[in-house]
Scaffold this motif. Structure first.
Motif, PDB file in Angstrom:
ATOM      1  N   ALA A  12       0.951  -1.146  -0.037  1.00 43.04           N
ATOM      2  CA  ALA A  12      -0.011  -0.105  -0.021  1.00 43.04           C
ATOM      3  C   ALA A  12       0.701   1.391  -0.087  1.00 43.04           C
ATOM      4  CB  ALA A  12      -1.184   0.119   1.183  1.00 43.04           C
ATOM      5  N   LEU A  16       0.930   4.336  -3.018  1.00 45.63           N
ATOM      6  CA  LEU A  16       0.706   5.475  -2.686  1.00 45.63           C
ATOM      7  C   LEU A  16       1.729   6.532  -2.907  1.00 45.63           C
ATOM      8  CD1 LEU A  16      -1.056   5.162   0.721  1.00 45.63           C
ATOM      9  CD2 LEU A  16      -1.942   6.206  -1.174  1.00 45.63           C
ATOM     10  N   ASN A  62      -4.924   4.450   4.843  1.00 44.63           N
ATOM     11  CA  ASN A  62      -6.085   4.680   4.629  1.00 44.63           C
ATOM     12  C   ASN A  62      -6.551   6.103   4.577  1.00 44.63           C
ATOM     13  OD1 ASN A  62      -6.686   2.055   4.343  1.00 44.63           O
ATOM     14  ND2 ASN A  62      -7.252   1.625   6.417  1.00 44.63           N
ATOM     15  N   PHE A  65      -5.128   7.111   1.473  1.00 42.95           N
ATOM     16  CA  PHE A  65      -6.229   6.563   0.154  1.00 42.95           C
ATOM     17  C   PHE A  65      -7.223   7.423   0.008  1.00 42.95           C
ATOM     18  CE2 PHE A  65      -3.418   2.515   0.248  1.00 42.95           C
ATOM     19  CZ  PHE A  65      -3.325   2.363  -1.071  1.00 42.95           C
ATOM     20  N   LYS A  70     -10.158   7.353  -2.710  1.00 44.23           N
ATOM     21  CA  LYS A  70     -10.087   5.748  -2.874  1.00 44.23           C
ATOM     22  C   LYS A  70     -10.805   5.437  -1.228  1.00 44.23           C
ATOM     23  CE  LYS A  70      -6.425   5.226  -5.993  1.00 44.23           C
ATOM     24  NZ  LYS A  70      -5.137   4.610  -6.477  1.00 44.23           N
ATOM     25  N   HIS A  72     -10.837   3.055   1.847  1.00 46.55           N
ATOM     26  CA  HIS A  72      -9.699   2.634   2.867  1.00 46.55           C
ATOM     27  C   HIS A  72      -9.439   1.047   2.784  1.00 46.55           C
ATOM     28  CE1 HIS A  72     -13.485   2.295   5.040  1.00 46.55           C
ATOM     29  NE2 HIS A  72     -12.914   1.659   5.978  1.00 46.55           N
TER      30      HIS A  72
END
Length: 92
Positions: A12, A16, A62, A65, A70, A72
């Motif tokens: 993740a 990002l 999260n 995101f 987006k 989480h």
């Protein structure tokens, strides 16, 4: 028990485009107390984070995101552990 290797968190982070230092800073802003070196060790699987540290790192990711519009996508261990306690399958 869910895998706490950090691979999901690190994937993740890479998605990002964050450096490990940037992720540590976001984690620290949320009250994380582990050092930047410890968080790096969590991400590469050298150390296993506590449920609390995992969830703080997941929350930091999260939030980022969400800022990008987006959902989480990173699961919280507290949610999966509660589901296991109730005898329900993981929410994944």
């Amino acid at each position: 028990m869910p895998d706490r290797s950090g691979a999901v968190l690190d994937e993740a982070r890479l998605e990002l485009g964050l450096s490990q230092g940037d992720l540590w800073f976001h984690y620290f802003e949320l009250g994380g107390m582990s050092s930047a070196i410890d968080v790096e060790a969590f991400l590469v699987g050298i150390l296993q984070p506590s449920s609390h540290d995992h969830d703080l790192i997941a929350h930091a990711l999260n939030e980022l995101f969400t800022e990008l519009g987006k959902n989480h996508p990173i699961p919280y261990l507290a949610d999966t552990e509660a589901a296991e306690f109730r005898g329900k399958p993981d929410p994944e």
